[in-house]
Design a protein around this motif. Sequence first.
Motif, PDB file in Angstrom:
ATOM      1  N   GLU A  14       0.822  -1.213   0.000  1.00  0.00           N
ATOM      2  CA  GLU A  14       0.000   0.000   0.000  1.00  0.00           C
ATOM      3  C   GLU A  14       0.857   1.264   0.000  1.00  0.00           C
ATOM      4  O   GLU A  14       0.449   2.304  -0.493  1.00  0.00           O
ATOM      5  N   ASN A  15       2.049   1.157   0.578  1.00  0.00           N
ATOM      6  CA  ASN A  15       2.903   2.341   0.714  1.00  0.00           C
ATOM      7  C   ASN A  15       3.900   2.526  -0.440  1.00  0.00           C
ATOM      8  O   ASN A  15       4.740   3.421  -0.381  1.00  0.00           O
ATOM      9  N   VAL A  16       3.789   1.700  -1.458  1.00  0.00           N
ATOM     10  CA  VAL A  16       4.768   1.744  -2.549  1.00  0.00           C
ATOM     11  C   VAL A  16       4.888   3.142  -3.168  1.00  0.00           C
ATOM     12  O   VAL A  16       5.987   3.661  -3.380  1.00  0.00           O
ATOM     13  N   GLY A  17       3.737   3.762  -3.423  1.00  0.00           N
ATOM     14  CA  GLY A  17       3.735   5.087  -4.060  1.00  0.00           C
ATOM     15  C   GLY A  17       4.473   6.109  -3.215  1.00  0.00           C
ATOM     16  O   GLY A  17       5.333   6.848  -3.711  1.00  0.00           O
ATOM     17  N   ASN A  18       4.159   6.143  -1.938  1.00  0.00           N
ATOM     18  CA  ASN A  18       4.810   7.109  -1.051  1.00  0.00           C
ATOM     19  C   ASN A  18       6.290   6.786  -0.848  1.00  0.00           C
ATOM     20  O   ASN A  18       7.106   7.696  -0.688  1.00  0.00           O
ATOM     21  N   SER A  19       6.633   5.504  -0.863  1.00  0.00           N
ATOM     22  CA  SER A  19       8.043   5.122  -0.765  1.00  0.00           C
ATOM     23  C   SER A  19       8.833   5.710  -1.928  1.00  0.00           C
ATOM     24  O   SER A  19       9.968   6.153  -1.769  1.00  0.00           O
ATOM     25  N   LYS A  20       8.214   5.696  -3.093  1.00  0.00           N
ATOM     26  CA  LYS A  20       8.877   6.247  -4.285  1.00  0.00           C
ATOM     27  C   LYS A  20       9.136   7.735  -4.114  1.00  0.00           C
ATOM     28  O   LYS A  20      10.185   8.247  -4.510  1.00  0.00           O
ATOM     29  N   ILE A  21       8.169   8.429  -3.534  1.00  0.00           N
ATOM     30  CA  ILE A  21       8.342   9.870  -3.306  1.00  0.00           C
ATOM     31  C   ILE A  21       9.500  10.106  -2.337  1.00  0.00           C
ATOM     32  O   ILE A  21      10.323  11.007  -2.530  1.00  0.00           O
ATOM     33  N   ILE A  22       9.587   9.269  -1.314  1.00  0.00           N
ATOM     34  CA  ILE A  22      10.690   9.391  -0.354  1.00  0.00           C
ATOM     35  C   ILE A  22      12.031   9.121  -1.057  1.00  0.00           C
ATOM     36  O   ILE A  22      13.023   9.812  -0.823  1.00  0.00           O
ATOM     37  N   CYS A 288       9.467   5.100   9.737  1.00  0.00           N
ATOM     38  CA  CYS A 288       8.427   5.890  10.408  1.00  0.00           C
ATOM     39  C   CYS A 288       7.074   5.645   9.739  1.00  0.00           C
ATOM     40  O   CYS A 288       6.051   5.484  10.401  1.00  0.00           O
ATOM     41  N   MET A 289       7.091   5.581   8.419  1.00  0.00           N
ATOM     42  CA  MET A 289       5.845   5.353   7.680  1.00  0.00           C
ATOM     43  C   MET A 289       5.306   3.940   7.970  1.00  0.00           C
ATOM     44  O   MET A 289       4.096   3.743   8.137  1.00  0.00           O
ATOM     45  N   LEU A 290       6.213   2.982   8.061  1.00  0.00           N
ATOM     46  CA  LEU A 290       5.787   1.616   8.388  1.00  0.00           C
ATOM     47  C   LEU A 290       5.178   1.578   9.787  1.00  0.00           C
ATOM     48  O   LEU A 290       4.118   0.979  10.001  1.00  0.00           O
ATOM     49  N   ALA A 291       5.840   2.255  10.734  1.00  0.00           N
ATOM     50  CA  ALA A 291       5.349   2.238  12.117  1.00  0.00           C
ATOM     51  C   ALA A 291       3.961   2.857  12.203  1.00  0.00           C
ATOM     52  O   ALA A 291       3.059   2.298  12.847  1.00  0.00           O
ATOM     53  N   SER A 292       3.764   3.992  11.542  1.00  0.00           N
ATOM     54  CA  SER A 292       2.452   4.637  11.649  1.00  0.00           C
ATOM     55  C   SER A 292       1.379   3.778  10.980  1.00  0.00           C
ATOM     56  O   SER A 292       0.269   3.644  11.497  1.00  0.00           O
ATOM     57  N   GLU A 308       0.765   8.018   5.592  1.00  0.00           N
ATOM     58  CA  GLU A 308       1.180   9.361   5.161  1.00  0.00           C
ATOM     59  C   GLU A 308       2.700   9.455   5.121  1.00  0.00           C
ATOM     60  O   GLU A 308       3.395   8.799   5.877  1.00  0.00           O
ATOM     61  N   ILE A 309       3.198  10.344   4.260  1.00  0.00           N
ATOM     62  CA  ILE A 309       4.630  10.592   4.224  1.00  0.00           C
ATOM     63  C   ILE A 309       4.991  11.436   5.435  1.00  0.00           C
ATOM     64  O   ILE A 309       4.435  12.509   5.624  1.00  0.00           O
ATOM     65  N   PRO A 310       5.923  10.962   6.270  1.00  0.00           N
ATOM     66  CA  PRO A 310       6.274  11.758   7.446  1.00  0.00           C
ATOM     67  C   PRO A 310       7.024  13.024   7.052  1.00  0.00           C
ATOM     68  O   PRO A 310       7.770  13.015   6.069  1.00  0.00           O
ATOM     69  N   SER A 311       6.819  14.112   7.804  1.00  0.00           N
ATOM     70  CA  SER A 311       7.604  15.310   7.499  1.00  0.00           C
ATOM     71  C   SER A 311       8.712  15.527   8.532  1.00  0.00           C
ATOM     72  O   SER A 311       9.354  16.561   8.569  1.00  0.00           O
ATOM     73  N   ASP A 312       8.930  14.532   9.390  1.00  0.00           N
ATOM     74  CA  ASP A 312      10.187  14.458  10.140  1.00  0.00           C
ATOM     75  C   ASP A 312      10.458  12.959  10.306  1.00  0.00           C
ATOM     76  O   ASP A 312       9.892  12.171   9.544  1.00  0.00           O
ATOM     77  N   ILE A 313      11.297  12.575  11.247  1.00  0.00           N
ATOM     78  CA  ILE A 313      11.577  11.138  11.347  1.00  0.00           C
ATOM     79  C   ILE A 313      10.991  10.549  12.630  1.00  0.00           C
ATOM     80  O   ILE A 313      11.506   9.582  13.171  1.00  0.00           O
TER      81      ILE A 313
END
Length: 409
Positions: A14-22, A288-292, A308-313
């Motif tokens: 599910e997070n593949v798209g956001n991982s790419k942005i990171i 962080c994204m995995l944890a949330s 969501e994409i985190p804006s800190d760590i």
Amino acid sequence: MKNINELIAQIELENVGNSKIIDETALFNQKKVLDAFRENRVSSRHFAPTNGYGYDDQGRDMLAKLICSIFHTEAAIVSPLIANGTHALSLCLFGILRPGDTMLSVTGKPYDTLNEVIGGKGIGSLSDFGIKYTQTEYKDGKPDINEVKKVVNIYRPKLIFIQRSKGYLWQDALSVEEIGKFIAELRLFAPDTVVMVDNCYGEFTEKFEPSNAGADIIAGSMIKNIGGGLAPTGGYIAGKEQYVDLIARRLTAPSLGAEVGSYFAGYQSFFQGIFLAPSIVKNAMKGCMLASSLFSALGYETLPKGGEIPSDIICAIKFKSESELIEFCRGIQKASPIDSNAIPYPWDMPGYEHQVIMAAGTFVQGGSLELTADAPLKPPYIGYLQGGLTYEHVKLALADICDNMTRND
Ligand SMILES: *Cc1c(COP(=O)(O)O)cnc(C)c1O
């Protein structure tokens, strides 16, 4: 209940798209850092240790130049003589503010360790030196520009303070875009106010930094994002030359500024850490994204929200009880490469109002770009998970902890 590893696999999909942005952010920042090394012609002679006064310390001076190139600032201080982030921030405040001046925080109460710096009694705080302090609260997750305008008209603050990361607040980190928008609006009625940003935990989580968005001065810790997990200690300050110069004179002595300060252990780990930082921050953000996502799926409230994409760590997790929070921190300690057999207990940590529990099985003591967890012991029981030098480590640790937690249910 699904098996935790299956749940993690599903979340990763599910997070593949956001991982790419990171990944894209990391690539952008890696190029920025590599270009800075090349432009400044960093060479192995800059790693050399110095002693004594440290006049013409090439490593120290090159680190400052490198940070200027990366953050696009006029001047910078990068120094192992700065003990930590709090020290860096405190230096900025004491360097710039004078008796009778007012400091205004527009992101509510600053990070816990700054409390005493600002308002402590009889310990050499800003307040002891006749520097006044006031604050405005967040509105809809952002600085409240209307309230700020009112306060500026009354107090005419010399310095406006913005905290980028969430710290120990149940609050999303501010994005650089939000910071930039706020500063632009602020400039319309407070053109000369010094804007300072506490940049702790924010570096390299986005393509640009608050210094690209109008901040006059930014500061942070070398044992968080920017040190890449390798810098052994220190802090940095970057911004307009006139302010950095005042701050350097506070760091050493008014007559000396940044001309002195040696370091007998040498600077290689600082350079190498800065070089690695964009990639390590990427790992921490994915962790962080995995944890949330994982804790959201298990029914907990988290910040950032799951997926969501985190804006800190930092991932903040609201636990259901004090014991669950303590268990979580102990799980992180147990999953650490260093001192995995230690059991963390809550204690009265200097600079913090409540008892704090800290899991930090780290190579660098307290280094929180490494996988760590901490929490002030007060309701609602929020645990702050941060860092991860490798994504795989975060994943292994979370799988273990969640497996245990769901088994106990
Ligand atoms: C960590 C942190 C600080 C203080 O840094 P230390 O290195 O722990 O002294 C200040 N502000 C924020 C937002 C932080 O996360």
